[in-house]
Design an enzyme around this catalytic site. Structure first.
Site, PDB file in Angstrom:
ATOM      1  N   ASP A 116      52.506  26.699  52.654  1.00 29.09           N
ATOM      2  CA  ASP A 116      51.870  27.785  51.913  1.00 29.09           C
ATOM      3  C   ASP A 116      52.883  28.478  50.999  1.00 29.09           C
ATOM      4  OD1 ASP A 116      49.911  30.730  52.954  1.00 29.09           O
ATOM      5  OD2 ASP A 116      50.062  29.672  51.053  1.00 29.09           O
ATOM      6  N   HIS A 167      46.594  35.899  59.320  1.00 30.81           N
ATOM      7  CA  HIS A 167      47.444  35.371  58.247  1.00 30.81           C
ATOM      8  C   HIS A 167      47.381  36.395  57.127  1.00 30.81           C
ATOM      9  CE1 HIS A 167      48.861  31.689  55.869  1.00 30.81           C
ATOM     10  NE2 HIS A 167      48.647  32.577  54.949  1.00 30.81           N
ATOM     11  N   HIS A 223      48.555  38.600  53.888  1.00 27.04           N
ATOM     12  CA  HIS A 223      49.395  38.596  52.697  1.00 27.04           C
ATOM     13  C   HIS A 223      49.841  40.008  52.399  1.00 27.04           C
ATOM     14  CE1 HIS A 223      48.615  34.428  50.726  1.00 27.04           C
ATOM     15  NE2 HIS A 223      48.912  34.335  51.989  1.00 27.04           N
ATOM     16  N   CYS A 264      51.444  35.369  44.817  1.00 33.40           N
ATOM     17  CA  CYS A 264      49.992  35.417  44.889  1.00 33.40           C
ATOM     18  C   CYS A 264      49.438  34.816  43.599  1.00 33.40           C
ATOM     19  CB  CYS A 264      49.514  36.858  45.050  1.00 33.40           C
ATOM     20  SG  CYS A 264      47.722  36.979  45.118  1.00 33.40           S
ATOM     21  N   ASN A 299      52.715  35.876  50.982  1.00 34.48           N
ATOM     22  CA  ASN A 299      52.849  35.876  52.444  1.00 34.48           C
ATOM     23  C   ASN A 299      53.764  36.995  52.946  1.00 34.48           C
ATOM     24  OD1 ASN A 299      51.427  33.409  53.375  1.00 34.48           O
ATOM     25  ND2 ASN A 299      52.844  32.412  51.963  1.00 34.48           N
TER      26      ASN A 299
END
Lengths: 325, 308
Positions: free
Chosen positions: A42, A233, A235, A266, A275
């Site tokens: 990711d 998860h 951000h 992003c 993240n």
């Protein structure tokens, strides 16, 4: 005015004081949290610069040395769409597989799944979303159609004894639809779980969530999926990640995704962060007396390594505070 | 005039009466970002007072010295945002009478929960500093000037390491007992985490009413908002922050310092808490000062909202 204190390289001023207070009675936090490190996938997927295979392999090996129990290694998607992950087979084959550590890989469809298995994958991930528009724009089909595709992958995975982790994107907001109902998140999560995903990672894809919304969403999902099978998860696009994660922990969630050095911007807000940084997460968990099995020093070394390779500054505040400029 | 600690500063307290009266604010102020929804967490205070420390604590810790006219423009912009308390400047001198003459409506005194920090910062022991503060606060009271007390190193000290909640409580209690209307507990080097914040507040709240406590969290290790959330969950409803996250950390070169007002506001708005502050206007003021001092904002909300 106080004098500036000279900080030694990597000296963790903060942790020194943490050790003295880490044995604490805190709320109803889990005693242990499993951190799922998504930096190599990711994170790197969302970085501008493409990293050579040996660098990726070294990063993953360093992360293994740091004690992370789960490290998302790569993504078996078409290089046409994600050139950063074009070397997926080489990476998966090239990394050192530490005993006790899982190295899941992303597989969006059967083709990717088959290639992953051929390359030795023991665990794969599938990505759903709680937003129709996001699903359409991202993978060009409806939520229902995407779930049907995943079902095919899951059946194959079950037959091959391969674990599957399900992701649900946009759980706290969507760049196209805006608000997302907790009921929708629960519905998609339930479907993925009942298809056989062992864990559902709930992603605040654009980082717009705040603690109250996180709580509402989790309350709805917990009605349909057991708590122990849930992960968050978050951000950090709006700086809310650790506060949101804290609320999730208070509700009993014990699996948290993060990315070393906060890798990955992003794609929906240019210049913004993505993240949450694993270092900052580990710092908070350690301070709460929660066991993670992660060595923060080694983690920071891995973060430093990849940032140099990417020629970028770390997004981790812990790393920034600990580094001698 | 006797020796007054060098860390005496001023606040421009817009609504001194805020504590006593209901907030009657602009309906636009505190408006949510269009894409942002709100959801309450139970047990949180309905209203949170933000104490903006950017013009003082923020700029003091920035490398560049900001010209006065820029400072004034900056503060004027902040005054349009709905912020009710804006820490204006610092008179670091042993004579504080000029500050009063300059029209200060409030003063602040800076104590610390660490002996080493106190000695290194203001060159005297905690006990000695308390003596001096008592003088200052007494005189201020005679002039009907309220005093805010700060306690530094509430969650850790750059010299001593860990700091006991008992010590923080002891110092806070003394400042409160002297007449400070509010005690701002500062995580000076940002090392605190929600567990240590909780333990410290539990201790202080035994001696000081929650309504008189504020938290001043630094984001040096990225823990500020999580720590602030913890404080809110315990009933604290005054939070210090700095627009754009101005001010680095003098103890960790290159690291960040104050939590950004924009990011704090984003969280409070999302929680459905009333602040009376307009996030857009704060972001504009933040944009202004960052351009003026030629630095990138430390606010993630600003980074996400202003396209690169």
């Amino acid at each position: 005015m106080a004098t500036v204190r000279k900080v030694q390289p990597w000296r963790l001023v903060g942790l020194a004081s943490l050790r003295a207070v880490s044995t604490s009675s805190t709320d109803t936090f889990p005693k242990h949290v499993k951190i799922v490190e998504v930096g190599p996938r990711d994170g790197l997927q969302n970085e501008k610069n493409i990293i050579p295979t040996p660098v990726k392999v070294k990063l993953i090996n360093m992360l293994s040395e740091a004690g992370l129990p789960v490290i998302e290694a790569t993504s078996f998607v078409s290089p046409k769409w994600v050139p950063q992950m074009a070397d997926h087979t080489e990476v998966l084959k090239g990394i050192q597989k530490f005993p006790g550590i899982s190295y899941p890989v992303l597989t969006p469809n059967m083709k990717g799944f088959k290639a992953a298995v051929a390359a030795g994958a023991k665990e794969v991930s599938v990505f759903g979303a709680a937003s129709e528009l996001f699903t359409r724009k991202n993978i060009n089909c409806s939520i229902e159609e995407s779930l049907q595709q995943f079902e095919v992958v899951l059946k194959e995975a079950q037959a091959a004894s391969i674990s599957v982790r399900g992701y649900v994107s946009c759980v706290l907001g969507c760049p196209y639809e805006g608000k997302i109902s907790p009921a929708k998140v629960a519905e998609v999560s339930k479907k993925l779980y009942s298809m056989g995903c062992y864990e559902i990672s709930l992603g605040d894809t654009i980082g717009v969530g705040t603690p109250g919304i996180m709580k509402d969403m989790l309350s709805a999902v917990m009605q349909e999926v057991p708590l122990s099978a849930l992960a968050v998860h978050c951000h950090d696009t709006y700086g809310q990640a650790l506060a949101n994660t804290l609320v999730a922990l208070q509700m009993g969630v014990s699996v948290v995704d993060s990315s070393v050095a906060g890798l990955g911007g992003c794609p929906y807000a240019q210049g913004a962060s993505g993240n949450v940084a694993t270092e900052d997460l580990v710092y908070m968990l350690t301070g709460l007396g929660i066991h993670t099995g992660v060595n923060l020093q080694k983690l920071m070394e891995a973060g430093n390594f990849i940032c140099q390779a990417l020629n970028r500054k770390t997004s981790s505040k812990v790393a920034q505070a600990s580094c001698k400029l | 005039m006797g020796n007054v600690p060098s860390a005496v500063k001023h606040c421009l307290s817009y609504q001194q009466l805020l504590r006593e009266h209901l907030w009657i604010g602009d309906s636009v102020a505190g408006a949510l970002e269009p894409a942002q929804e709100s959801s309450r967490l139970s047990g949180l205070p309905e209203y949170v007072k933000i104490v903006e420390v950017g013009p003082r604590d923020g700029l003091q810790n920035e490398k560049i010295i900001v010209p006065t006219d820029i400072k004034i423009e900056f503060i004027n912009q902040l005054s349009q945002t709905g912020l009710s308390v804006i820490e204006v400047t610092s008179f670091v001198s042993s004579r504080w009478v000029p500050q009063v003459a300059a029209g200060a409506t409030e003063i602040s005194v800076f104590g610390a929960a660490s002996e080493s920090f106190s000695k290194k910062n203001i060159n005297c022991s905690i006990e000695e500093s308390m003596g001096k503060f008592e003088e200052v606060i007494k005189s201020a009271r005679h002039m009907n000037i309220p005093a805010r007390g700060y306690v530094s190193c509430a969650l850790g000290c750059p010299y001593e390491g860990s700091v006991t909640p008992q010590k923080v409580t002891e110092v806070s209690k003394r400042l409160y007992g002297m007449g400070c209307y509010e005690i701002s507990l500062g995580d000076t080097i940002g090392v605190g985490t929600p567990g240590s914040m909780k333990r410290m507040l539990e201790s202080v709240m035994k001696e000081i009413p929650p309504g008189a406590i504020a938290v001043h969290c630094h984001d040096t290790y990225g823990q500020a908002l999580a720590n602030i959330l913890t404080a809110l969950q315990m009933g604290i409803n005054v939070v210090d922050s700095a627009v754009s996250g101005l001010g680095g950390c003098p103890y960790a070169k290159g690291a960040s310092g104050n939590v950004a007002t924009e990011d704090l506001l984003y969280m409070l708005n999302g929680l459905g808490l009333n602040t009376g502050v307009n996030l857009y206007k704060v972001m504009e003021a933040g944009d202004f000062i960052c351009k003026a001092v030629n630095k990138t904002t430390n606010s993630k909300v600003a980074q996400a909202s202003f396209s690169a």
